[in-house]
Design an enzyme around this catalytic site. Structure first.
Site, PDB file in Angstrom:
ATOM      1  N   HIS A  44       8.640  13.341  -7.023  1.00  0.00           N
ATOM      2  CA  HIS A  44       9.784  12.824  -7.530  1.00  0.00           C
ATOM      3  C   HIS A  44      10.043  13.274  -9.134  1.00  0.00           C
ATOM      4  CE1 HIS A  44       8.749  10.240  -4.589  1.00  0.00           C
ATOM      5  NE2 HIS A  44      10.056   9.735  -4.724  1.00  0.00           N
ATOM      6  N   THR A 169      -4.371   0.292 -13.941  1.00  0.00           N
ATOM      7  CA  THR A 169      -4.393   0.162 -12.515  1.00  0.00           C
ATOM      8  C   THR A 169      -3.034   0.156 -11.781  1.00  0.00           C
ATOM      9  OG1 THR A 169      -6.624  -0.798 -12.429  1.00  0.00           O
ATOM     10  CG2 THR A 169      -5.427  -1.042 -10.507  1.00  0.00           C
ATOM     11  N   MET A 170      -2.549   0.808 -10.862  1.00  0.00           N
ATOM     12  CA  MET A 170      -1.121   0.746 -10.459  1.00  0.00           C
ATOM     13  C   MET A 170      -0.875   1.183  -9.020  1.00  0.00           C
ATOM     14  SD  MET A 170       2.274   2.651 -12.071  1.00  0.00           S
ATOM     15  CE  MET A 170       1.878   4.280 -11.511  1.00  0.00           C
ATOM     16  N   VAL A 171      -0.089   0.286  -8.306  1.00  0.00           N
ATOM     17  CA  VAL A 171       0.255   0.811  -7.012  1.00  0.00           C
ATOM     18  C   VAL A 171       1.663   0.957  -7.045  1.00  0.00           C
ATOM     19  CG1 VAL A 171       0.824  -0.276  -4.930  1.00  0.00           C
ATOM     20  CG2 VAL A 171      -1.328  -0.954  -5.930  1.00  0.00           C
ATOM     21  N   SER A 174       5.942   3.174  -1.561  1.00  0.00           N
ATOM     22  CA  SER A 174       7.211   3.228  -0.510  1.00  0.00           C
ATOM     23  C   SER A 174       6.583   2.332   0.414  1.00  0.00           C
ATOM     24  CB  SER A 174       7.777   4.453   0.173  1.00  0.00           C
ATOM     25  OG  SER A 174       8.127   4.658   1.123  1.00  0.00           O
ATOM     26  N   TRP A 224       4.868  -3.372  11.258  1.00  0.00           N
ATOM     27  CA  TRP A 224       5.936  -4.506  11.058  1.00  0.00           C
ATOM     28  C   TRP A 224       6.094  -5.033   9.859  1.00  0.00           C
ATOM     29  CZ3 TRP A 224       2.337  -4.149  14.899  1.00  0.00           C
ATOM     30  CH2 TRP A 224       1.148  -4.990  14.742  1.00  0.00           C
ATOM     31  N   GLY A 304      -3.971   4.048  -9.048  1.00  0.00           N
ATOM     32  CA  GLY A 304      -3.383   4.712 -10.205  1.00  0.00           C
ATOM     33  C   GLY A 304      -4.497   5.432 -11.071  1.00  0.00           C
ATOM     34  N   HIS A 305      -6.077   5.142 -10.855  1.00  0.00           N
ATOM     35  CA  HIS A 305      -6.813   5.894 -11.779  1.00  0.00           C
ATOM     36  C   HIS A 305      -6.865   7.382 -11.867  1.00  0.00           C
ATOM     37  CE1 HIS A 305      -9.374   2.020 -12.411  1.00  0.00           C
ATOM     38  NE2 HIS A 305      -8.142   1.620 -12.395  1.00  0.00           N
ATOM     39  N   GLU A 306      -6.259   7.646 -10.577  1.00  0.00           N
ATOM     40  CA  GLU A 306      -6.241   9.165 -10.586  1.00  0.00           C
ATOM     41  C   GLU A 306      -5.288  10.067 -11.446  1.00  0.00           C
ATOM     42  OE1 GLU A 306      -3.304   8.079  -7.259  1.00  0.00           O
ATOM     43  OE2 GLU A 306      -5.204   7.225  -8.315  1.00  0.00           O
TER      44      GLU A 306
END
EC number: 1.1.1.130
Length: 332
Positions: A44, A169-171, A174, A224, A304-306
Site C-alpha cells: 500500500h 499493538t495493532m490489527v 482486510s 462466512w 503490529g509489533h513487527e
C-alpha cells in the site's frame, strides 16, 4: 534493489509535481507514501503508487479539493472528502477524531466521497502514538464474492484497531484472507500464499496469488464470518457518512472512488490512570507471549509489533523495492 527514504520520497515527489500538484501537497503525499513503504507495507506504499497516479490522471482524485464538514453532533462529525487525495484526507480525519476525543472522551468522524486511503494502519497508528485507541475502516468497490457466491458483490473493507501499548499493538486487516496488495507482493516474489487465499477457476481452494488476482475469487477472512463482517462494516460506514455503499460505488462509478470511511479515537486516559493502563496491557501481552510454543523456533507474535523491527531494518539497511515496480515509477 535498495533505495533510501530520501530517494523514494524524491521519486514520488517528482511524479506528483509533473502532474502540477501543489508543492506542499506533493511533499506531504510523497512523505506518506514513503513512510508507508519504509514501515514495510510495500503493498500500500510503493507498489500502490502507479495505481494512485492512474486514478489521478483519470480524474478520479481531485488533488486541490478540500474536505468539508457537513454535520457536527458533539463527539460525532460528518465530512465530505470532495474526492481529495485519500491518504492526506484520512490523516486529517483521524486528527479531527482525536481532537473530538480530547473534548468528549471519544470522537467519531464519518467521511463520504473519499478516495482510497492507501495503508489504513497509518491512521490507527497515528492515534495510538498519541495515547488514543484508534479504530477505522473503509468500504470499497466490490472485489470479493460474498460467502456462497462466485461474483464480486462485497468489499474487502479493511478494519484497523490500534492500542497504545508499548510497542503499539495493532490489527490492520482486510476482510479477505489476503488483500489484493498482498497477493501482488507474493506474486512478484514468486511465492505461494502461506494459506489458502481464494478459489481457482474450478472452485477449489488455492494458494496461487496470480490465479486469484485474475479471477477475483478472493476468500473472505474466516469464510462466512469475514463475509458478514464486510457487509455490516459497509452498512455502518454508509449510514453514518450518508455516503456511497459498496453497491453504489460499484454500480455508479467507473472506478474505485467516492468511498465511505469511519475514524474513531478514544482517549484511554480519561478512563484509567497511566500506570494502571500500562500494567494491564503488559500483563495481557506477557500472558500471551509466555504460552507454550507449538514450534520452539517460531515466536508467538502480537499484532503490529513487527513494524518496529521492520522500520528499524529499513532505516539501517535501505528499503527493498521490486525492480519492476521501481521501473514503473521511473517511467511515470
Amino acid at each position: 534493489m535498495k533505495v533510501t527514504f530520501e530517494e523514494l520520497k524524491g521519486a514520488f515527489y517528482r511524479v506528483l509535481r509533473s502532474r502540477n500538484i501543489a508543492e506542499d501537497t506533493a511533499d506531504e503525499c510523497a512523505e506518506m507514501f514513503a513512510r508507508t513503504t519504509e514501515s514495510g507495507v510495500y503493498s500500500h506504499g510503493v507498489n500502490r503508487f502507479p495505481r494512485f497516479i492512474q486514478q489521478l490522471d483519470n480524474g478520479d482524485i481531485i488533488p486541490d479539493a478540500k474536505p468539508q464538514r457537513v454535520t457536527s453532533l458533539g463527539a460525532i462529525e460528518q465530512w465530505d472528502a470532495q474526492r481529495a487525495i485519500g491518504n492526506l484526507t484520512a490523516k486529517k480525519m483521524m486528527d479531527r477524531a482525536i481532537e473530538l476525543a480530547s473534548d468528549h472522551g471519544i470522537g467519531l468522524v464519518a467521511l463520504r466521497n473519499a478516495n482510497h486511503w492507501m495503508r489504513g494502519g497509518s491512521y490507527g497508528w497515528q492515534a495510538a502514538e498519541k495515547g488514543y485507541i484508534g479504530i477505522c475502516w473503509t468500504n470499497s468497490i466490490a472485489v470479493m464474492p460474498p460467502w456462497g457466491a462466485k461474483e464480486c458483490r462485497i468489499g474487502t473493507n479493511p478494519l484497523i484497531v490500534a492500542i497504545p501499548s508499548t510497542p503499539i499493538t495493532m490489527v490492520d486487516m482486510s476482510m479477505s484472507m489476503f488483500s489484493y496488495g498482498m497477493l501482488e507482493v507474493n506474486r512478484l516474489a514468486g511465492r505461494e500464499l502461506s494459506v489458502d487465499g481464494g478459489f481457482d477457476d474450478n472452485g477449489q481452494l488455492t494458494k496461487e496469488p496470480g490465479v486469484i488476482e485474475k479471477n477475483r475469487r478472493i476468500l473472505p477472512m474466516g469464510y462466512w464470518k469475514g463475509s458478514g463482517l464486510s457487509i455490516v462494516l459497509d452498512m455502518i460506514a454508509t449510514l453514518l457518512s450518508n455516503g456511497s455503499s459498496v453497491a453504489e460505488v460499484t454500480q455508479e462509478n467507473s472506478d474505485e472512488y467516492g468511498v465511505s470511511q469511519i475514524f474513531i479515537a478514544i482517549e484511554v486516559d480519561k478512563l484509567i490512570d497511566g500506570a494502571t493502563r500500562d500494567a494491564k496491557l503488559q500483563r495481557i501481552m506477557d500472558f500471551i507471549t509466555t504460552a507454550e510454543r507449538a514450534d520452539d523456533n517460531v515466536a508467538i507474535r502480537l499484532p503490529g509489533h513487527e513494524f518496529t523491527k521492520l522500520l528499524d531494518d529499513n532505516r539501517r539497511h535501505g528499503i527493498t523495492i521490486d525492480d519492476s515496480v521501481w521501473a514503473k515509477i521511473q517511467a511515470l
